[in-house]
Design an enzyme around this catalytic site. Structure first.
Site, PDB file in Angstrom:
ATOM      1  N   SER A 165      64.305  43.079  97.124  1.00 15.51           N
ATOM      2  CA  SER A 165      65.127  43.043  95.923  1.00 15.51           C
ATOM      3  C   SER A 165      65.981  41.773  95.920  1.00 15.51           C
ATOM      4  CB  SER A 165      65.969  44.312  95.832  1.00 15.51           C
ATOM      5  OG  SER A 165      66.562  44.437  94.560  1.00 15.51           O
ATOM      6  N   GLU A 229      57.434  48.796  88.925  1.00 12.17           N
ATOM      7  CA  GLU A 229      58.683  48.045  88.857  1.00 12.17           C
ATOM      8  C   GLU A 229      58.852  47.343  87.515  1.00 12.17           C
ATOM      9  OE1 GLU A 229      60.335  46.083  92.254  1.00 12.17           O
ATOM     10  OE2 GLU A 229      58.589  46.587  93.470  1.00 12.17           O
ATOM     11  N   HIS A 278      60.526  50.447  92.533  1.00  5.98           N
ATOM     12  CA  HIS A 278      61.349  49.482  93.265  1.00  5.98           C
ATOM     13  C   HIS A 278      61.899  50.032  94.576  1.00  5.98           C
ATOM     14  CE1 HIS A 278      63.655  45.772  93.486  1.00  5.98           C
ATOM     15  NE2 HIS A 278      64.768  46.470  93.717  1.00  5.98           N
TER      16      HIS A 278
END
Length: 388
Positions: A165, A229, A278
């Site tokens: 991330s 995502e 994610h």
């Protein structure tokens, strides 16, 4: 040892209970000792470093080492994955695994938002509480890595950085600005969307090629992302599907990997993990990253070729980045005035080489501050800048 890492140590230590099928190889099953120590950056920011330290003798070339961002989430899984990969493939070697964390009482969410994100310029980012990547990279490169090297014998050709991330964004930031820091980079679900995709801009990522070429570097890069995502997961619908789609996480990751693959000296691979989002993709990303880094068939690509000699048509030497940085602001301004006065073709040839030299020797942050200085000096003396 702080409470934040006690749980990690217990999880990691559990692996010493081995199954009978592997009882005949206790040396390979012996778990690394968990060590922690404190270290501060030059700007005073404190860090707590947690290390899965090998107990066996170092190989002749030294231990491989994995640096892990967000260790409060990733450290246990990364330690397990590295060890299980080594056992499964009968590698028989231990690694040093380094988690770069924060002291007890700190909020990792706030601290990581500062450390893992680049600053667009000297003015604050649009996103509050961000923009400290340059200082964090300096800490990792100048303080942490030497500290690890003093404690353990490290194989300088087998060093990996893993981030997810915003940590994946910092992994790409490190690759672009200091590609000599590691040889393997794993950017999991990198937040390339940050600050309107600033890391995709030519004046940001365009400095990687010159660095690879002038230093004769090579690197292996893996970018992973979960299928869901970008498009909503039908089993777990997000609260804000529009925000998810606007970030184009999958498209960004694929495009960035494709761009990297076109650069000399770089092997880049892209993996889209089916059926995960994610958060749920993290274990798979770690597994893919470890497989990528420790693959027995993997080879470093040939180093990027050296740049061609510059046939300077102006007679004015083109300074490299260190020379230019040693000049005063007035000296740099006077040099710019000389170049602006050149005929167009000569100006362009000189400036193209000059920008290449700066890209090869400066980070984005350093280069951006020189641009801001140029604007200030033109305002001070009432001169009109040209395209440079």
């Amino acid at each position: 040892m702080t409470s934040m890492y006690r749980a990690l140590c217990l999880v990691a230590a559990a692996i010493v209970v081995v199954s009978p099928a592997h009882a005949e190889t206790p040396a390979r099953m012996a778990h690394e000792a968990i060590e922690t120590f404190s270290l501060s950056a030059a700007n005073g920011r404190p860090y707590e470093i947690v290390v899965a330290a090998p107990t066996g003798p170092a190989p002749a070339a030294g231990y491989p080492v994995v640096y892990v961002l967000d260790p409060h989430i990733m450290f246990g899984a990364m330690t397990e994955s590295v060890r299980l990969m080594a056992r499964r493939q009968d590698v028989g070697e231990q690694s040093v695994i380094v988690g770069i964390g924060y002291p007890a009482g700190a909020d990792p969410r706030k601290e990581r938002a500062i450390d893992y994100t680049p600053a667009f310029g000297s003015q604050p980012n649009k996103t509050p509480g961000t923009g400290g990547a340059e200082g964090f990279l300096t800490f990792v490169h100048d303080k942490l890595k030497p500290a690890i090297g003093k404690r353990w014998k490290i194989d300088g050709k087998r060093e990996m950085l893993f981030g997810h991330s915003l940590g994946g964004l910092f992994t790409l930031y490190t690759l672009i600005n200091r590609p000599d820091t590691f040889d393997t980079y794993v950017a999991a679900s990198p937040s390339i969307w940050f600050e309107d995709g600033m890391v995709k801009r030519g004046n940001f990522r365009g400095r990687l090629g010159p660095k690879m070429e002038t230093q004769g570097l090579s690197a292996r890069v893996l970018i992973t992302v979960g299928e869901y995502e970008q498009d909503p997961d039908p089993d777990f619908p997000p609260e804000s599907p529009r925000d998810l789609q606007q970030r184009t996480q999958v498209d960004n990751a694929r495009e960035f990997a494709g761009w990297l693959a076109g650069l000399p000296g770089i092997e880049a691979k892209f993996i889209e993990v089916e059926g995960l989002d994610h958060g749920s993709v993290i274990p798979a990303a770690i597994g893919h990253g470890v497989h990528f880094a420790y693959s027995r068939t993997a080879k470093m690509p040939a180093p990027a070729p050296k740049p061609a000699e510059f046939n300077n048509p102006t007679g004015i030497p083109v300074p490299d980045a260190p020379t230019y940085m040693r000049m005063t602001d007035e000296g740099r301004y006077q040099l710019r005035l000389r170049i602006r006065a050149l005929p167009e073709a000569q100006h362009k040839a000189w400036n193209d080489r000059f920008q290449y030299q700066l890209g090869a020797g400066l980070t984005y942050d350093q280069h951006r501050r020189l641009h801001e200085e140029r604007v200030r000096m033109d305002e001070k003396y009432g001169t009109a800048p040209v395209d440079e």
